[in-house]
Scaffold this motif. Structure first.
Motif, mmCIF file in Angstrom:
data_model
loop_
_atom_site.group_PDB
_atom_site.id
_atom_site.type_symbol
_atom_site.label_atom_id
_atom_site.label_comp_id
_atom_site.label_asym_id
_atom_site.label_seq_id
_atom_site.Cartn_x
_atom_site.Cartn_y
_atom_site.Cartn_z
ATOM 1 N N LYS A 9 0.862 -1.180 0.000
ATOM 2 C CA LYS A 9 0.000 0.000 0.000
ATOM 3 C C LYS A 9 0.903 1.236 0.000
ATOM 4 C CE LYS A 9 -3.710 0.016 2.645
ATOM 5 N NZ LYS A 9 -4.563 0.159 3.855
ATOM 6 N N VAL A 10 0.827 2.009 -1.072
ATOM 7 C CA VAL A 10 1.710 3.167 -1.221
ATOM 8 C C VAL A 10 1.224 4.305 -0.326
ATOM 9 C CG1 VAL A 10 2.574 4.912 -2.830
ATOM 10 C CG2 VAL A 10 2.302 2.545 -3.583
ATOM 11 N N GLU A 11 2.143 4.891 0.422
ATOM 12 C CA GLU A 11 1.823 6.067 1.231
ATOM 13 C C GLU A 11 2.357 7.345 0.588
ATOM 14 O OE1 GLU A 11 3.448 5.040 5.035
ATOM 15 O OE2 GLU A 11 1.606 4.020 5.643
ATOM 16 N N CYS A 12 3.467 7.208 -0.153
ATOM 17 C CA CYS A 12 4.040 8.384 -0.808
ATOM 18 C C CYS A 12 4.884 7.939 -1.998
ATOM 19 C CB CYS A 12 4.905 9.173 0.180
ATOM 20 S SG CYS A 12 5.582 10.708 -0.513
ATOM 21 N N ILE A 13 4.788 8.697 -3.087
ATOM 22 C CA ILE A 13 5.682 8.521 -4.237
ATOM 23 C C ILE A 13 6.583 9.757 -4.246
ATOM 24 C CG2 ILE A 13 5.843 8.102 -6.707
ATOM 25 C CD1 ILE A 13 2.932 7.189 -6.638
ATOM 26 N N GLN A 14 7.888 9.541 -4.155
ATOM 27 C CA GLN A 14 8.813 10.632 -3.863
ATOM 28 C C GLN A 14 9.709 10.951 -5.055
ATOM 29 O OE1 GLN A 14 9.933 9.679 0.675
ATOM 30 N NE2 GLN A 14 10.164 7.946 -0.704
ATOM 31 N N SER A 26 8.309 16.310 -7.601
ATOM 32 C CA SER A 26 7.201 16.400 -6.646
ATOM 33 C C SER A 26 7.076 15.120 -5.845
ATOM 34 C CB SER A 26 5.882 16.654 -7.393
ATOM 35 O OG SER A 26 5.918 17.878 -8.095
ATOM 36 N N ASP A 27 6.429 15.244 -4.689
ATOM 37 C CA ASP A 27 6.048 14.095 -3.865
ATOM 38 C C ASP A 27 4.526 13.974 -3.899
ATOM 39 O OD1 ASP A 27 8.708 13.781 -3.188
ATOM 40 O OD2 ASP A 27 8.520 14.732 -1.223
ATOM 41 N N ILE A 28 4.037 12.760 -4.078
ATOM 42 C CA ILE A 28 2.597 12.506 -4.125
ATOM 43 C C ILE A 28 2.215 11.699 -2.887
ATOM 44 C CG2 ILE A 28 0.712 11.460 -5.425
ATOM 45 C CD1 ILE A 28 2.561 11.669 -7.924
ATOM 46 N N GLN A 29 1.441 12.290 -2.000
ATOM 47 C CA GLN A 29 0.948 11.596 -0.821
ATOM 48 C C GLN A 29 -0.350 10.873 -1.163
ATOM 49 O OE1 GLN A 29 2.591 11.536 2.087
ATOM 50 N NE2 GLN A 29 4.173 13.042 1.522
ATOM 51 N N VAL A 30 -0.464 9.630 -0.737
ATOM 52 C CA VAL A 30 -1.679 8.846 -0.980
ATOM 53 C C VAL A 30 -2.390 8.639 0.351
ATOM 54 C CG1 VAL A 30 -2.631 6.688 -1.871
ATOM 55 C CG2 VAL A 30 -0.600 7.699 -2.938
ATOM 56 N N HIS A 31 -3.664 9.004 0.387
ATOM 57 C CA HIS A 31 -4.471 8.850 1.601
ATOM 58 C C HIS A 31 -5.520 7.759 1.392
ATOM 59 C CE1 HIS A 31 -3.542 13.282 2.915
ATOM 60 N NE2 HIS A 31 -2.490 12.497 2.958
ATOM 61 N N TYR A 32 -5.919 7.139 2.478
ATOM 62 C CA TYR A 32 -6.931 6.075 2.428
ATOM 63 C C TYR A 32 -8.089 6.475 3.331
ATOM 64 C CZ TYR A 32 -3.200 3.575 0.156
ATOM 65 O OH TYR A 32 -2.210 3.214 -0.722
ATOM 66 N N PRO A 33 -9.224 6.857 2.725
ATOM 67 C CA PRO A 33 -10.376 7.254 3.540
ATOM 68 C C PRO A 33 -10.753 6.161 4.535
ATOM 69 C CG PRO A 33 -10.763 7.748 1.221
ATOM 70 C CD PRO A 33 -9.495 6.934 1.282
ATOM 71 N N LEU A 34 -11.363 6.577 5.615
ATOM 72 C CA LEU A 34 -11.738 5.659 6.681
ATOM 73 C C LEU A 34 -12.535 4.477 6.136
ATOM 74 C CD1 LEU A 34 -11.579 5.353 9.794
ATOM 75 C CD2 LEU A 34 -13.834 6.453 9.894
ATOM 76 N N ASN A 35 -12.128 3.285 6.534
ATOM 77 C CA ASN A 35 -12.798 2.033 6.165
ATOM 78 C C ASN A 35 -12.740 1.720 4.669
ATOM 79 O OD1 ASN A 35 -13.592 1.613 8.874
ATOM 80 N ND2 ASN A 35 -15.395 2.935 8.581
ATOM 81 N N SER A 36 -11.830 2.365 3.943
ATOM 82 C CA SER A 36 -11.695 2.079 2.513
ATOM 83 C C SER A 36 -10.281 1.595 2.219
ATOM 84 C CB SER A 36 -11.978 3.330 1.678
ATOM 85 O OG SER A 36 -11.688 3.072 0.307
ATOM 86 N N PRO A 37 -10.160 0.489 1.473
ATOM 87 C CA PRO A 37 -8.819 0.011 1.097
ATOM 88 C C PRO A 37 -8.263 0.756 -0.109
ATOM 89 C CG PRO A 37 -10.469 -1.482 0.235
ATOM 90 C CD PRO A 37 -11.226 -0.422 1.004
ATOM 91 N N HIS A 38 -9.078 1.626 -0.699
ATOM 92 C CA HIS A 38 -8.695 2.284 -1.938
ATOM 93 C C HIS A 38 -8.120 3.673 -1.660
ATOM 94 C CE1 HIS A 38 -11.915 -0.371 -4.059
ATOM 95 N NE2 HIS A 38 -10.816 -1.030 -3.791
ATOM 96 N N GLY A 39 -6.963 3.932 -2.234
ATOM 97 C CA GLY A 39 -6.290 5.191 -1.996
ATOM 98 C C GLY A 39 -6.695 6.288 -2.957
ATOM 99 N N VAL A 40 -6.585 7.526 -2.488
ATOM 100 C CA VAL A 40 -6.778 8.713 -3.312
ATOM 101 C C VAL A 40 -5.556 9.607 -3.125
ATOM 102 C CG1 VAL A 40 -9.298 8.645 -3.164
ATOM 103 C CG2 VAL A 40 -7.995 9.974 -1.488
#
Length: 470
Positions: A9-14, A26-40
């Protein structure tokens, strides 16, 4: 065969380059909404290199939105590559032969066979960077629900790697010929029995008469509205100026039935080569009708099939064979229409040439549409990525090639890789360079809803880009 393992599960692409600032990192931060396995994508911030560390920007990867197949035939894929169909390889080429050879092949289709060829399609598509596809599977008196059952199995088996939107598709007549009523009955049964179907598709031009073709359209529109499905027509696949263009009947029917953007469901019109004979006045009238009545209509050009199939007769004009495929950039820019491009068929009698890589199709578009500017390249990339995803109803808006906050974290990371064996790398710094001469799929990493699929050939190269939750 198994889908790729996506256990990181990616948290950041640096330290990647983006389309709107290829010289900066650039750095891209990936967040995972509560109770969702899918990142945005949560945030995009400037990358800060450690003091004293020199960075050669030409060697750094470029991150872009992942790719989409807006129109592809799953059940007919790679028929030419399966040994049991060797006796059905094209002998002359052409549309009628493709119809007859495919009809004969369908008599041999089995669930296991369709699954195997479908996995070839999915594996190569995902390797190229595809994370969503609209997949057509035929339902009729010959194959019954064999292809649909295979598609449902593949949809579930590959769900973590690729979102497969299934089209329950009537390739054969449903209102004419001896088997028309049977074909329609098999379609109606399938739509009741398989909730996994997201789209109703049909081919009005295969009907024996214009009246039957209009019945086909009426049935498809009514069924889709009643069942809350998207709708997809193979339409007006000819280059005959004397033939009625059924697009007008489709648009009139949608308007009369009140099918607007408020329904939340879209209508796709594929091929439509007859429209290449329209005058400017006809194009303007069609665009005005779509805009005025808020019709959620998209068009998909299918150049690899259209250039092979939609051609004037070689007997009548052997040295001047007209070809026809929708002029997609012109439709978007001049008329404000929603249009994309798709692969359609691969490895069968309808299209024995071409690959599954949508970027190869975008590259072909540069020549077909004489679209050689950097802005053209960006638009062509959109047509096989973010525009395509929106056109099939899997995104709410047509985002460009720029990565944006709150986008689903479906990303394609292009590495600079020496594939010559000569110790040299020709950098591709921009979207245009990616489209003009696409790098091999083995140089691409894919992030699927926040989960990482690394190219096997890259090994640990570039692994430090990704901060992952193990």
């Amino acid at each position: 065969m198994a889908p790729p393992t996506l256990n990181k599960k990616v948290e950041c692409i640096q330290g990647v380059r983006l389309s709107n600032s290829p010289s900066a990192l650039s750095d891209i931060q990936v967040h995972y909404p509560l109770n969702s396995p899918h990142g945005v994508i949560g945030s995009i911030t400037p990358h800060h290199c450690p003091t004293g560390v020199a960075v050669e920007s030409d060697a750094l990867p470029l991150a872009l939105p992942a790719l989409t197949h807006p129109h592809i035939h799953l059940d007919k894929a790679f028929v030419n590559s399966a040994q049991q169909y060797a006796h059905l390889l094209p002998q002359q080429g052409g549309f009628q032969e493709a119809l007859s050879k495919t009809a004969e092949a369908k008599q041999q289709f089995t669930r296991a066979d369709v699954i195997q060829r479908g996995e070839w399609l999915l594996a190569e598509s995902v390797a190229a960077g595809v994370t969503a596809m609209r997949a057509f599977v035929e339902v009729d008196h010959t194959v019954r629900h064999v292809c649909l059952e295979a598609a449902v199995r593949l949809q579930d088996h590959w769900k973590d790697a690729c979102e497969v939107q299934i089209v329950c598709f009537a390739q054969d007549p449903i209102y004419s010929t001896d088997h028309g009523p049977q074909n329609r009955s098999w379609m109606e049964q399938a739509l009741k029995q398989y909730p996994q179907v997201g789209v109703i598709g049909s081919t009005p031009y295969v009907e024996a008469t214009i009246a039957a073709a209009k019945q086909n359209i009426d049935w498809a529109v009514g069924s889709a509205l009643e069942m809350g499905k998207h709708l997809d027509f193979h339409l007006d696949y000819n280059l005959e100026s004397g033939k009625e263009a059924l697009v007008w009947y489709v648009l009139d029917t949608l308007r009369e039935r009140g099918w607007t953007s408020a329904t939340g469901k879209r209508v796709m019109l594929g091929h439509c080569t007859r429209l290449t004979l329209f005058t400017d006045e006809e194009w303007s009238r069609m665009a005005q009708m779509i805009h005025k009545h808020d019709l959620p209509v998209s068009f998909v050009g299918l150049p690899t099939s259209d250039l092979y199939m939609a051609a004037s007769s070689p007997e009548k004009c052997p040295h001047n064979r007209s070809r026809g495929t929708l002029q997609v950039p012109e439709m978007i820019r001049k008329h404000g229409l929603d249009a994309v491009i798709g692969v359609n068929n691969v490895g069968n009698a309808f299209t024995p040439w071409g690959s599954l890589d949508p970027l190869a199709l975008a590259c072909l578009g540069v020549g077909i549409y004489q679209a050689g500017t950097q802005d053209d390249a960006r638009l062509l990339y959109e047509c096989v990525s973010t525009r395509a995803r929106a056109a099939i109803g899997l995104a709410s808006s047509r985002q460009g090639v720029e990565l944006q906050e709150r986008m689903q974290a479906d990303l394609l990371v292009f590495h600079q890789l020496d594939l010559t064996g000569c110790g040299t790398i020709r950098p591709r710094r921009t979207v245009a360079e990616i489209v003009w001469d696409p790098p091999a799929p083995v140089s691409r990493d894919l992030v699927i809803r926040g989960h990482l699929k690394r190219s096997e050939l890259l090994g640990e190269r570039g692994a430090s880009l990704y901060a992952c939750e193990e």
